[in-house]
Design an enzyme around this catalytic site. Sequence first.
Site, PDB file in Angstrom:
ATOM      1  N   GLU A  56       1.306  -0.113  -5.050  1.00  0.00           N
ATOM      2  CA  GLU A  56       0.852  -0.264  -6.432  1.00  0.00           C
ATOM      3  C   GLU A  56       1.499   0.719  -7.417  1.00  0.00           C
ATOM      4  OE1 GLU A  56      -3.635  -1.882  -5.718  1.00  0.00           O
ATOM      5  OE2 GLU A  56      -3.398   0.276  -5.552  1.00  0.00           O
ATOM      6  N   VAL A  57       2.816   0.775  -7.405  1.00  0.00           N
ATOM      7  CA  VAL A  57       3.486   1.671  -8.348  1.00  0.00           C
ATOM      8  C   VAL A  57       3.390   1.072  -9.757  1.00  0.00           C
ATOM      9  CG1 VAL A  57       5.627   2.870  -8.904  1.00  0.00           C
ATOM     10  CG2 VAL A  57       5.052   2.386  -6.513  1.00  0.00           C
TER      11      VAL A  57
END
Length: 553
Positions: free
Chosen positions: A341-342
Amino acid sequence: MQAMKAIRSVTLVVVLSLVLAECRHRRRRNEYPDPPPKTKGVPWPMPAQYSTSPLVFHVDGLNFEFVATGKTCITLEEAFRRYYKIIFGNDNNSGTRWNRHDDDGDDDEVVVKNISVNVHECEDVYPTPSSDESYELKLSSTTQSLTSSSVWGALRGLETFSQIVYRNDVGAYIVNETTISDSPRFGYRGIFIDTSLHYIPVFILLQNLDAMAYNKMNVFHWHITDDTSFPYVSKTFPSLSQQGAYSPYNHVYTQDDIRTVLEYARLRGIRVMMEFDMPGHSLAWRAIPDLLARCYDGSTPTGQLGPMDPTLETTYTFLREFFKEWTETFPDSYLHLGGDEVDMRCWENNPRIREFMEKMGYHDDYTRLQQYFFNTVLEELSILFPSRKTLVWQDTIDVNVKVPNTTIVEIWKDMDPGYREELAKTTSLGYTTLLSACWYLNYITVNISTTIHWPDYYLCDPHDFDGTEAQKKLVIGGEACMWTEFVDGTNVIPRLWPRAAAAAERLWSPQSIRDIEEAAPRIEEHRCRMLRRGIQAEPINGPGFCEEEVTNH
Ligand SMILES: *[C@@H]1O[C@H](CO)[C@@H](O)[C@H](O)[C@H]1NC(C)=O
Ligand SMILES: *[C@@H]1O[C@H](CO)[C@@H](O)[C@H](O)[C@H]1NC(C)=O
Ligand SMILES: *[C@@H]1O[C@H](CO)[C@@H](O)[C@H](O)[C@H]1NC(C)=O
Ligand SMILES: *[C@@H]1O[C@H](CO)[C@@H](O)[C@H](O)[C@H]1NC(C)=O
Ligand SMILES: *[C@@H]1O[C@H](CO)[C@@H](O)[C@H](O)[C@H]1NC(C)=O
């Protein structure tokens, strides 16, 4: 005014009685006619080969001995002490119970006074991904023995032995004639705990390690940092926890705490795999100057920070030092780098990062910047620490970042297209793969209080996907996950256990062991067993009872 009040209170009464009626209605519903049946002295997880007979032997609790007939070491001797207490308790009940039996004057029967424990290699080292956990356990009228090639197998065998000794109607310890030949189906059987969203006290982590040992699980995946807090007290960079912990005094893990956890786990044959999540989920690392990308609104910094800044050389200089400490402090050969989840918005709006993107010819594809980050980091790691393996969450592969084929990929998403498709995909790309998607135990479905849930976890199989034999071999196991948005020391144990036990049997026992009807009385006994041992494992089969309820030790 008065009339309004009256109407309001009438309404309240009506609503309340509706609510109460609903509660009573539920309580009266005859959904669970009988308390769930329980086995007696049958192991969980089920051994690979298991046979018993109706012949029972008495076990002399007062004089019982574990006799090391092969090699011995501290790890084994400590396990003898632990399991003596687990089986026979701390009090001197064993003496009185035994005497009660003794009075019945039956001299012919076999009495088990000891068990010979024959370990071929006993070393006080850390368990590794290739540790041999197999063992043989035999209790017959002529032989009472536990044999294993390594001390890790002996630990698993002692756990099984502690489960098959039980008490008869008058409280005497007995064990059925039994032959077991056992080894795990998967080498990686883990519990994941996040200690950043909420802090989990050390004694609870230790209790969870006990629960893991009772379920033959062998990896504690410790997600120690996230956006929310940085509780790890670093030797090299103490400012990380000083500025990043919820409180630098009582919401931290000191080096002493870490040693305690590592040793407690080691003695139980459990690896501790650390995850320091990067480059996203890293806001709590803000003590390190320039590590996190600055967010911009046009040409003005907003004062907010984003993921780690992949464009600065100082990021890698810092990480090199940090990895050095990581590998010196934590012996496990697996390093989990996160990569999930960057949130790339602050990369996108940062003018200097955009300039870097242009220079590199990445255009607007920020996943290529993520690729650059992982390339740089993984290459450094492979040079500096060639014996370590790295893991990432599936997100990295999902955005087509290419990582070396030695990287292990962890599948966590159970949304479209589903974990089976992901397993097929990562293994077809040649990645060693780990499954956790179907074991997110922090997800509580709305109807958990009215439905028996553990069979869902029990029936999820890491090999349940379309793929070749070679692909299936790439799946090394799985883990049950506990993210802690709504979990802390008060509820982490009952929320994990005994539902994680369902995953534990799936990962240890042969694939063919999947009969819910057969498993139900065993998991019921196992839940009561955990309760007796001080693990506050919640009920999972509807109304019923354990002989020993919640204890205070
Ligand atoms: C153990 O022996 C008892 C008594 O003969 C029998 O009822 C029970 O089913 C046996 N248990 C196992 C696990 O074989
Ligand atoms: C335990 O109890 C037995 C029988 O009452 C007694 O003989 C024995 O000395 C006791 N052992 C300990 C360690 O207190
Ligand atoms: C173990 O128990 C057996 C049977 O009771 C006995 O013959 C043997 O001497 C015992 N071994 C030790 C080392 O105490
Ligand atoms: C992994 O990559 C290396 C070179 O990068 C190659 O030599 C090796 O055959 C690959 N292994 C697999 C299983 O694909
Ligand atoms: C319980 O919840 C699950 C998941 O939301 C749903 O599929 C199932 O139908 C529900 N069962 C009952 C009895 O409400």
